[in-house]
Structure formats: C-alpha cells, structure tokens
Motif scaffolding. Structure first.
Motif, mmCIF file in Angstrom:
data_model
loop_
_atom_site.group_PDB
_atom_site.id
_atom_site.type_symbol
_atom_site.label_atom_id
_atom_site.label_comp_id
_atom_site.label_asym_id
_atom_site.label_seq_id
_atom_site.Cartn_x
_atom_site.Cartn_y
_atom_site.Cartn_z
ATOM 1 N N SER A 47 0.802 -1.222 0.000
ATOM 2 C CA SER A 47 0.000 0.000 0.000
ATOM 3 C C SER A 47 0.833 1.271 0.000
ATOM 4 N N PHE A 48 1.946 1.270 0.741
ATOM 5 C CA PHE A 48 2.691 2.519 0.942
ATOM 6 C C PHE A 48 4.169 2.437 0.575
ATOM 7 N N ALA A 52 6.719 2.657 4.530
ATOM 8 C CA ALA A 52 5.777 2.212 5.562
ATOM 9 C C ALA A 52 6.451 1.325 6.597
ATOM 10 N N ARG A 89 -3.540 5.493 6.956
ATOM 11 C CA ARG A 89 -2.077 5.368 7.077
ATOM 12 C C ARG A 89 -1.642 5.183 8.537
#
Length: 187
Positions: A47-48, A52, A89
């Motif tokens: 996702s990041f 992350a 997040r």
C-alpha cells in the motif's frame, strides 16, 4: 510483544515477494509469532512502499478528532481494522481497536487521556503549576479564615471571662456603649 527492527521487516517482505515462501512458512522460519504479522507487513509494503516499514510510528500521538474520524469511518463503511488502518495510514491497526474499546467504555474523554506514565522529569508542567498555585492560594485563604476565627474566639473568651469575674460592671459598661450607639443611629 516482540519488536522487530525495520530492516528485519523489510527483509521478510522482500523474501515473501520473491515468491519462495508463504506467510506461514516465513513466520516459522524467522520465529515470528503469527503469520498475520507477516501479512500485515506485506500489506503495508504493497500500500505505501518501503517507507511504511521504515517509519517508526510507535510514539505517534493522534488527536482526538482524528481518532473519532477513524472510528466513524470504520462504523459507516464496515471496514476491517486493516482496511481502516490502510485508509488512514496507521501502521499499527490494533491501536484502532484500543481506541474503539476506550470510546465505548468512557466516551470522548477516554480518547483524550494520554496513555502511559507521566513524565518522570520532576518538573511540573503548566497544568500542574496552575493546580499548585490554586492549592497555595486556597491554602493561604484557608489559613487566613482560620486565623480570623481564632481571633474571634479569643475575643469572645476574654469577654466571657470579664463577665464571669464581675457581671454587673460588665453589663453596666456595655449598656452605656449600647445606648451611646443607639443614640447615634436615632439622630
């Protein structure tokens, strides 16, 4: 709870991405307690990106408004902890369940309370200084009040003693004082 280094997490995720081992086998190989931990790292990586896993958000403090927004989103959409964490997040999805339990138990006030121990610096913060100042003022006022009551008591005891020693002269003296005071008011 075991804390893993950022590099360790990144190596495990890259090993998963190579396709040789799945979540469960990677967890066993590296002595990670649960395969869901590996799955979480991979999800955040997907996702990041690498950032992350390299961020240290353990000490991040979230405002109450943010916590309420997260809980509201989760309630409205029916999202899981992981989905909600990705949407906002938040690198530690379990913190959301902590917020949810706190909110259900104590409302907004429970979300405002800081977690953990207060600072051991020994220096009072601004709020503590104000409370100490109020205590000093109230203690000072309390002592002044007590002092005034003791003065009144001493005065009363002196008059009582004077009355007991010679009641007639005491009454005569105070009658004159009373009459002179009443004449002033009647003029």
């Amino acid at each position: 709870m075991v804390k893993y280094s950022q590099e360790f997490k990144l190596n495990v995720v890259k090993e998963y991405k190579s396709g040789e081992l799945g979540y469960e086998l990677l967890a066993l190989k590296h002595g990670i307690g649960d395969q869901s931990q590996v799955r979480r790292w991979v999800t955040f990586y997907d996702s990041f990106g690498e950032a992350a896993l390299l961020q240290n958000q353990n000490k991040k403090v979230y405002p109450v408004k943010f916590k309420l927004d997260v809980l509201d989103f989760m309630k409205r959409t029916g999202s899981s902890l992981m989905e909600t964490a990705i949407s906002f997040r938040i690198m530690n999805p379990s913190i959301i369940s902590v917020w949810k339990k706190a909110y259900e138990k104590g409302g907004i006030e429970a979300l405002e309370r800081p977690r953990g121990r207060p600072s051991m610096s020994g220096k009072p913060n601004k709020k503590q200084k104000k409370q100490i100042h109020k205590k000093i003022i109230s203690r000072e006022e309390e002592l002044e009040r007590e002092n005034e009551l003791l003065r009144l008591e001493v005065e009363y005891l002196k008059k009582l003693q004077a009355f007991q020693m010679n009641p007639e002269s005491y009454l005569e003296k105070h009658k004159q004082r009373y009459h002179s005071n009443s004449k002033k008011h009647s003029d």
